[in-house]
Design a protein around this motif. Structure first.
Motif, short mmCIF file in Angstrom:
data_model
loop_
_atom_site.label_atom_id
_atom_site.label_comp_id
_atom_site.label_asym_id
_atom_site.label_seq_id
_atom_site.Cartn_x
_atom_site.Cartn_y
_atom_site.Cartn_z
N ARG A 97 0.84 -1.21 0.00
CA ARG A 97 0.00 0.00 0.00
C ARG A 97 0.87 1.25 0.00
NH1 ARG A 97 -3.43 -3.22 3.12
NH2 ARG A 97 -2.46 -2.59 5.08
N ASP A 98 1.94 1.22 0.79
CA ASP A 98 2.86 2.36 0.82
C ASP A 98 3.49 2.59 -0.56
OD1 ASP A 98 2.35 2.82 3.47
OD2 ASP A 98 4.19 1.82 4.20
N ILE A 99 3.91 1.52 -1.19
CA ILE A 99 4.49 1.64 -2.53
C ILE A 99 3.48 2.21 -3.50
CG2 ILE A 99 5.35 0.30 -4.50
CD1 ILE A 99 6.69 -1.58 -2.44
N ARG A 100 2.25 1.71 -3.45
CA ARG A 100 1.19 2.20 -4.34
C ARG A 100 0.94 3.69 -4.10
NH1 ARG A 100 -4.24 0.26 -2.48
NH2 ARG A 100 -3.76 1.94 -1.05
N ASP A 101 0.86 4.08 -2.83
CA ASP A 101 0.60 5.48 -2.51
C ASP A 101 1.74 6.38 -2.98
OD1 ASP A 101 -1.76 4.65 -1.35
OD2 ASP A 101 -0.99 4.76 0.72
N GLN A 102 2.97 5.94 -2.82
CA GLN A 102 4.11 6.73 -3.27
C GLN A 102 4.16 6.82 -4.79
OE1 GLN A 102 7.59 5.10 -1.39
NE2 GLN A 102 6.96 5.78 0.65
N GLN A 103 3.76 5.77 -5.47
CA GLN A 103 3.71 5.82 -6.93
C GLN A 103 2.64 6.80 -7.39
OE1 GLN A 103 3.18 1.71 -8.09
NE2 GLN A 103 5.38 1.43 -8.42
N LEU B 182 3.07 14.29 -9.08
CA LEU B 182 4.15 15.27 -9.23
C LEU B 182 4.63 15.36 -10.67
CD1 LEU B 182 6.30 14.63 -6.03
CD2 LEU B 182 5.00 16.69 -6.60
N GLN B 183 4.72 14.23 -11.34
CA GLN B 183 5.13 14.23 -12.74
C GLN B 183 4.12 14.98 -13.60
OE1 GLN B 183 5.80 10.16 -13.83
NE2 GLN B 183 7.74 10.03 -12.75
N ARG B 184 2.85 14.79 -13.32
CA ARG B 184 1.81 15.52 -14.08
C ARG B 184 1.93 17.02 -13.85
NH1 ARG B 184 -1.75 10.96 -12.34
NH2 ARG B 184 -1.93 9.63 -14.17
N GLU B 185 2.21 17.40 -12.60
CA GLU B 185 2.39 18.82 -12.31
C GLU B 185 3.61 19.37 -13.05
OE1 GLU B 185 2.52 19.80 -8.15
OE2 GLU B 185 0.84 18.45 -7.72
N HIS B 186 4.70 18.61 -13.05
CA HIS B 186 5.91 19.06 -13.75
C HIS B 186 5.66 19.19 -15.25
CE1 HIS B 186 8.56 17.45 -10.27
NE2 HIS B 186 8.25 18.71 -10.08
N ILE B 187 4.92 18.25 -15.80
CA ILE B 187 4.60 18.32 -17.23
C ILE B 187 3.75 19.55 -17.53
CG2 ILE B 187 3.30 17.18 -19.07
CD1 ILE B 187 4.35 14.51 -17.93
N ALA B 188 2.79 19.84 -16.65
CA ALA B 188 1.95 21.03 -16.85
C ALA B 188 2.79 22.31 -16.79
CB ALA B 188 0.84 21.06 -15.80
N VAL B 189 3.71 22.38 -15.83
CA VAL B 189 4.58 23.55 -15.71
C VAL B 189 5.48 23.66 -16.94
CG1 VAL B 189 6.53 24.53 -14.40
CG2 VAL B 189 4.53 23.62 -13.20
N TYR B 190 6.01 22.53 -17.40
CA TYR B 190 6.86 22.50 -18.58
C TYR B 190 6.11 23.00 -19.81
CZ TYR B 190 9.49 20.55 -22.48
OH TYR B 190 10.15 20.39 -23.66
N GLU C 126 1.65 9.44 -5.73
CA GLU C 126 2.19 10.77 -5.47
C GLU C 126 3.22 11.15 -6.54
OE1 GLU C 126 3.75 11.10 -1.53
OE2 GLU C 126 1.91 10.35 -0.62
N SER C 127 4.03 10.18 -6.89
CA SER C 127 5.05 10.42 -7.92
C SER C 127 4.40 10.77 -9.26
CB SER C 127 5.94 9.20 -8.06
OG SER C 127 6.87 9.38 -9.10
N LEU C 128 3.36 10.04 -9.62
CA LEU C 128 2.65 10.35 -10.86
C LEU C 128 2.01 11.72 -10.82
CD1 LEU C 128 1.01 6.90 -11.70
CD2 LEU C 128 2.79 8.09 -13.00
#
Length: 85
Positions: A12-18, A24-32, A20-22
């Motif tokens: 569950r922790d791994i799933r939750d961190q993934q 953050l990646q979506r946010e970075h792509i939007a900023v980019y 969150e990571s996704l």
């Protein structure tokens, strides 16, 4: 079987961190994407400004070069009169 709850918790922790990571990646792509759009706008403005500056310089040269030739001729006139006169 003692490790089953622990393993499930880790998964569950791994799933939750993934997730969150996704996110953050979506946010970075939007900023980019926003930065790229801004860069494209600035580039278009710079190209437009360079075009106008080129036209202005061309117009200035059409005025400055004949004026410079006239000044040089006026400066050379006394010398030419002395040499040939």
């Amino acid at each position: 079987m003692d490790n089953d709850p622990h393993i499930a918790s880790l998964l569950r922790d791994i799933r939750d961190q993934q997730r969150e990571s996704l996110a953050l990646q979506r946010e970075h792509i939007a900023v980019y994407k926003a930065q790229m759009e801004r860069i494209e706008r600035l580039n278009a403005q710079a190209e437009s400004l360079q075009g106008r500056a080129g036209k202005a310089l061309k117009g200035l040269l059409w005025f400055a070069i004949p004026l410079l030739v006239l000044v040089l001729l006026l400066m050379a006139w006394p010398y030419a009169r002395y040499m040939f006169g």
